[in-house]
Every structure is written in C-alpha cells, then in structure tokens.
Enzyme design. Structure first.
Site, PDB file in Angstrom:
ATOM      1  N   ALA A  61       0.831  -1.196   0.000  1.00 56.77           N
ATOM      2  CA  ALA A  61       0.000   0.000   0.000  1.00 56.77           C
ATOM      3  C   ALA A  61       0.870   1.252   0.000  1.00 56.77           C
ATOM      4  O   ALA A  61       2.076   1.206   0.261  1.00 56.77           O
ATOM      5  CB  ALA A  61      -0.913  -0.001   1.222  1.00 56.77           C
ATOM      6  N   GLY A 106      -0.116  -5.467   0.213  1.00 53.55           N
ATOM      7  CA  GLY A 106      -1.147  -5.502  -0.809  1.00 53.55           C
ATOM      8  C   GLY A 106      -0.707  -6.163  -2.085  1.00 53.55           C
ATOM      9  O   GLY A 106      -1.511  -6.755  -2.801  1.00 53.55           O
ATOM     10  N   GLU A 109      -1.179  -9.773  -1.466  1.00 50.29           N
ATOM     11  CA  GLU A 109      -2.627 -10.021  -1.456  1.00 50.29           C
ATOM     12  C   GLU A 109      -3.200 -10.025  -2.869  1.00 50.29           C
ATOM     13  O   GLU A 109      -4.106 -10.810  -3.174  1.00 50.29           O
ATOM     14  CB  GLU A 109      -3.325  -8.973  -0.586  1.00 50.29           C
ATOM     15  CG  GLU A 109      -3.041  -9.164   0.895  1.00 50.29           C
ATOM     16  CD  GLU A 109      -3.537  -8.015   1.754  1.00 50.29           C
ATOM     17  OE1 GLU A 109      -4.328  -8.263   2.672  1.00 50.29           O
ATOM     18  OE2 GLU A 109      -3.118  -6.858   1.499  1.00 50.29           O
ATOM     19  N   GLU A 129       2.525  -6.290   7.319  1.00 52.25           N
ATOM     20  CA  GLU A 129       1.690  -5.295   7.984  1.00 52.25           C
ATOM     21  C   GLU A 129       1.892  -5.255   9.490  1.00 52.25           C
ATOM     22  O   GLU A 129       1.740  -4.207  10.127  1.00 52.25           O
ATOM     23  CB  GLU A 129       0.206  -5.564   7.669  1.00 52.25           C
ATOM     24  CG  GLU A 129      -0.198  -5.292   6.235  1.00 52.25           C
ATOM     25  CD  GLU A 129       0.001  -6.475   5.304  1.00 52.25           C
ATOM     26  OE1 GLU A 129      -0.466  -6.412   4.158  1.00 52.25           O
ATOM     27  OE2 GLU A 129       0.620  -7.471   5.739  1.00 52.25           O
TER      28      GLU A 129
END
Length: 255
Positions: A61, A106, A109, A129
C-alpha cells in the site's frame, strides 16, 4: 494511468504502472477494480495476466497516504479496498499473476487473488503489515490461510518476514519459479493456452472450486453437480464430445 488493460490473442494483461514500486494507493485500487470488472465482462478476454512490470510486482500500500487516515476514514475505505482485490479474484476466467521482485502487503494479497502464480527467481513475497502495527486488510488473512494453511499463514503474518521464491514455492505460495526475464512470457503462454479452452467449462470449474472451498462437502458437491449438468446445454460440450468420438481425445477446438 496507474493500471492498464491490454488484450492480445484472448489474453488480457492487467498491468500495474506506478513507479517506482507500484504502491497501491486509493486511485490505483479503484482503477484495478474497474479494469478487473472490464476484463470479466469482455468476450475477447478469455484469460488474464496480472503483472507489475520487469522489476517489481507491487511493494504494498501507499503508506504515506495511509498514515493520514484515521479509524473513521478506514471504516469507510476498508470495504472498497477489499472490493478492488475481490474484483480480481472473481474474474470468471483463468487468472495468472506474473510476480517479479517484491510482492509485499497488498502486492502479495493481489497475487493471492490469481488462480496461479508464476514468480521470478528473485521474487520476495510477504505480509509485513504487523511491522506497522496492523494486519493484512485486503484479504491476506483469509486467502493466504486458504492457500498455504493456517500455520504457515500465521508464520508470515505474525512475523512480517519476506520469503524468497524457493521458499514460496515450497510452501505453495507460488506455483512455479522461473528466471526473472521469463516471468511474463511464461505467464502469458499459460494464459494463452487456457484461452483456447471452453470458456463456460473453465468458468464452471473455477466457480465450483472457489465456492466449494467456502462451504461443506455436500453443498460443494451440489454446486459441482449443477454446473456439470448445466454444461450439457452448451455448444462447447457438444463440440468437445463429438471431437472425442470422431477424432480422439484432446483435439477439440473451442473458438
């Protein structure tokens, strides 16, 4: 544009293009959702490759953007974040992630949303994270555990460590490791081969597996049974069986 869609020979390539690290800011997330939905609906797209370019898949992110958000802002944004990734996971066609360099947070993911992951031999994947005092928020706690099992998923999520390509292959996080220069070529070749197959049967297979994983075995079998019977109404089924009887297995043309 931070995300583009290019179509060639039945394969749609969703390309992240936000140098230098393809950080997934809000605009990129929204564009990703838009193009995933476009790829899902286009008849000329029969398989999809998700690619970040030669150097990096996506390093996660946009932390500077996220740092400015408080609880109330993330309550509003959290579902849209997940929806952008879920749009990729729900493309009703074969999807392969071509993973080069970093696929973290991300980025990891997003790779988890594909049906198949081809990684460069220099790739590094992970869910860091926890090092920010957070947990994965775009599906990582759910898709990673379903893919590699809860114990290995907790190892990666609890520690935030990166795994190199060889370990990612060993634990099932990626499906193939190839030289970095060949990642996109091999991903596109895999997708192009499947793009020649029966589109409705491929959709049925994907949805049966994915939906079945979310339920009990009896319900999963019912999902499979309904798709199986429904395919008997398709032209592809007629073509495939006729070709088998007249020419032998594996010779049917579905386009």
């Amino acid at each position: 544009m931070t995300v583009t869609l290019e179509v060639s020979a039945g394969v749609g390539t969703i390309r992240l293009d936000r140098p230098p690290m393809n950080a997934l800011d809000i605009a990129t997330q929204d564009r990703l959702k838009e193009l995933a939905e476009e790829a899902a609906g286009r008849d000329d797209v029969r398989a999809v490759v998700v690619h970040g370019g030669e150097k990096v898949f996506a390093a996660g992110a946009d932390i500077k953007e996220m740092q400015l958000m408080d609880h109330a802002a993330m309550v509003v944004r959290g579902k849209a974040l997940q929806d952008s990734f879920t749009a990729v996971a729900r493309i009703p066609k074969p999807v392969v992630a071509a993973v080069t360099g970093y696929a973290l947070g991300g980025g990891c993911e997003l790779a988890l949303c594909a049906d198949f992951r081809i990684a460069a031999d220099n790739a590094k994947l992970g869910q860091p994270e926890i090092l920010l005092g957070l947990i994965p928020g775009a599906g990582g706690t759910q898709r990673l555990a379903r893919l590699v099992g809860p114990s290995k998923a907790k190892d990666l999520i609890f520690t935030g460590r990166h795994v190199k390509a060889d370990e990612a292959l060993a634990i099932g996080l990626v499906d193939r490791v190839v030289p970095a220069a060949e990642v996109y070529e091999q991903a596109h070749a895999w997708a192009a081969k499947l793009a020649q197959g029966p589109a409705l049967a491929l959709r049925a297979a994907k949805e049966s597996v994915d939906a079945g994983l979310e339920t009990d075995i009896d319900t999963g079998l019912a999902i499979e049974r309904n798709w199986f019977a429904g395919l008997f109404a398709t032209e592809d089924r007629e073509r495939g069986m006729r070709s088998f009887v007249e020419e032998g297995p594996g010779k049917a043309k579905f386009l």
